[in-house]
Design a protein around this motif. Structure first.
Motif, PDB file in Angstrom:
ATOM      1  N   SER A 129       0.835  -1.210   0.000  1.00 45.51           N
ATOM      2  CA  SER A 129       0.000   0.000   0.000  1.00 45.51           C
ATOM      3  C   SER A 129       0.867   1.255   0.000  1.00 45.51           C
ATOM      4  O   SER A 129       0.555   2.237  -0.678  1.00 45.51           O
TER       5      SER A 129
ATOM      6  N   ASP B 246      -6.058  -0.796  -4.553  1.00 45.37           N
ATOM      7  CA  ASP B 246      -5.481  -1.432  -3.373  1.00 45.37           C
ATOM      8  C   ASP B 246      -6.454  -2.474  -2.824  1.00 45.37           C
ATOM      9  O   ASP B 246      -7.403  -2.129  -2.135  1.00 45.37           O
ATOM     10  N   GLU B 247      -6.224  -3.719  -3.135  1.00 46.90           N
ATOM     11  CA  GLU B 247      -7.098  -4.828  -2.739  1.00 46.90           C
ATOM     12  C   GLU B 247      -8.566  -4.501  -2.996  1.00 46.90           C
ATOM     13  O   GLU B 247      -9.395  -4.571  -2.093  1.00 46.90           O
TER      14      GLU B 247
HETATM   15 MG   LIG Z   1      -2.071  -2.754   2.287  1.00 49.52          MG
END
Ligand SMILES: [Mg+2]
Ligand SMILES: Nc1ncnc2c1ncn2[C@@H]1O[C@H](COP(=O)(O)OP(=O)(O)O)[C@@H](O)[C@H]1O
Length: 287
Positions: A81, A209-210
């Motif tokens: 991240s 991000d995910e």
């Molecule tokens: Mg992360």
């Protein structure tokens, strides 16, 4: 893992860096698993990042090719991240952090003086793990970035909103309820709405991000299909902790542990990784 010692300076904002980028040395040109002639949209050169005295990223040199999906994998806490946020300066808002090295968008250092950060974040959009629609109508959510950036005339808004919703594969599900609250959508629809919101301002790069980790399998599949489609028009960087997802949606994979461990074509990483530690990770032996 032995890490190089970090240089720590007192600073609440990323350290200023040189605006003019020097030609990339041959030694940094390794790890480019692309066919000849591939256009590079973003790259990092010796990128390091610190939170206070804790170094999260070490000396990462990486190229992200345009109109492809690059997946970032690695165990929790390995800096995925942080790395993604360096690509559009989202880390700037975290106090007491420091960036070293360069991040290039179309060969220009985004940390150099004169960068318009608002414009940068329009060009390099972001979609987060937890969908975060505004408590406004579906229409207003998508129109938001266009309005605040003054990117189009009011009369063009409906057309632009429709285009973004079509690109994010949501139009058919919401076209009859555009002026109802976005919070009435399912989790998967909310996430596609956030993708539509990011796409509405015509970004060049989309960071995710995910984006599917909070969704059920069917909603996840829709997001994956969407990402696969989007690479025709956009450069995509996606963080995922789901190996199958990385294998399904991406063409290139970057395995990191604070530093770059391996960057290669996705099929190569998953069938014949160059490093034992990559193999151990993708086969679930750690992380
Ligand atoms: Mg992360
Ligand atoms: N806002 C923050 N302040 C301080 N440390 C942070 C912050 N965000 C992340 N970190 C630290 O940086 C490292 C990398 O975190 P992160 O980039 O979130 O990893 P990942 O996304 O791979 O799980 C971790 O050690 C984490 O604790």
């Amino acid at each position: 893992m032995t890490e190089p010692s970090a240089t720590v300076t007192e600073s609440s904002a990323p350290a200023p860096m040189t605006a003019t980028t020097t030609p990339i040395p041959e030694s940094l040109r390794e790890n480019r698993p692309f066919p000849p002639g591939t256009k590079i949209r973003m790259e990092t050169r010796r990128l390091s990042f610190l939170y206070g005295k804790n170094q999260a990223l070490y000396d990462i040199t990486l190229a992200i090719p345009e109109k492809a999906v690059t997946a970032f994998i690695g165990p929790s806490g390995c800096g995925k991240s942080t790395f993604l946020r360096c690509l559009n300066r989202m880390n700037d808002i975290i106090p007491d952090t420091r960036v070293d090295g360069e991040v290039l968008l179309d060969e220009k250092n985004i940390y150099g003086p004169g960068t318009d950060v608002v414009d940068l974040r329009r060009r390099v959009g972001m979609v987060f793990q937890k969908s975060n629609p505004f408590p406004k109508s579906i229409f207003e959510n998508v129109a938001y970035g266009l309005k605040i950036n003054g990117l189009c005339r009011r009369s063009e808004l409906p057309e632009r909103v429709e285009l973004a919703l079509r690109r994010s594969a949501l139009w058919d599900e919401v076209k009859d309820r555009l002026h109802t609250s976005a919070l009435g959508l399912s989790g998967g629809q909310q996430q596609r709405l956030c993708i539509a919101r990011a796409l509405a301002v015509e970004p060049e790069v989309v960071l995710m991000d995910e984006p599917a980790s909070a969704l059920d399998p069917i909603a996840t599949q829709k997001i994956e299909e969407l990402i696969y489609e989007l690479k025709r028009d956009y450069t995509i960087a996606i963080v995922t902790h789901n190996m199958q997802q990385a294998a399904r949606v991406s063409q290139y994979t970057f395995f990191m542990l604070g530093r770059l461990i391996e960057h290669d074509r996705t099929d190569k990483i998953f069938t014949n990784p160059g490093q034992k530690i990559t193999e151990d990770y993708i086969t679930g032996r750690f992380g």
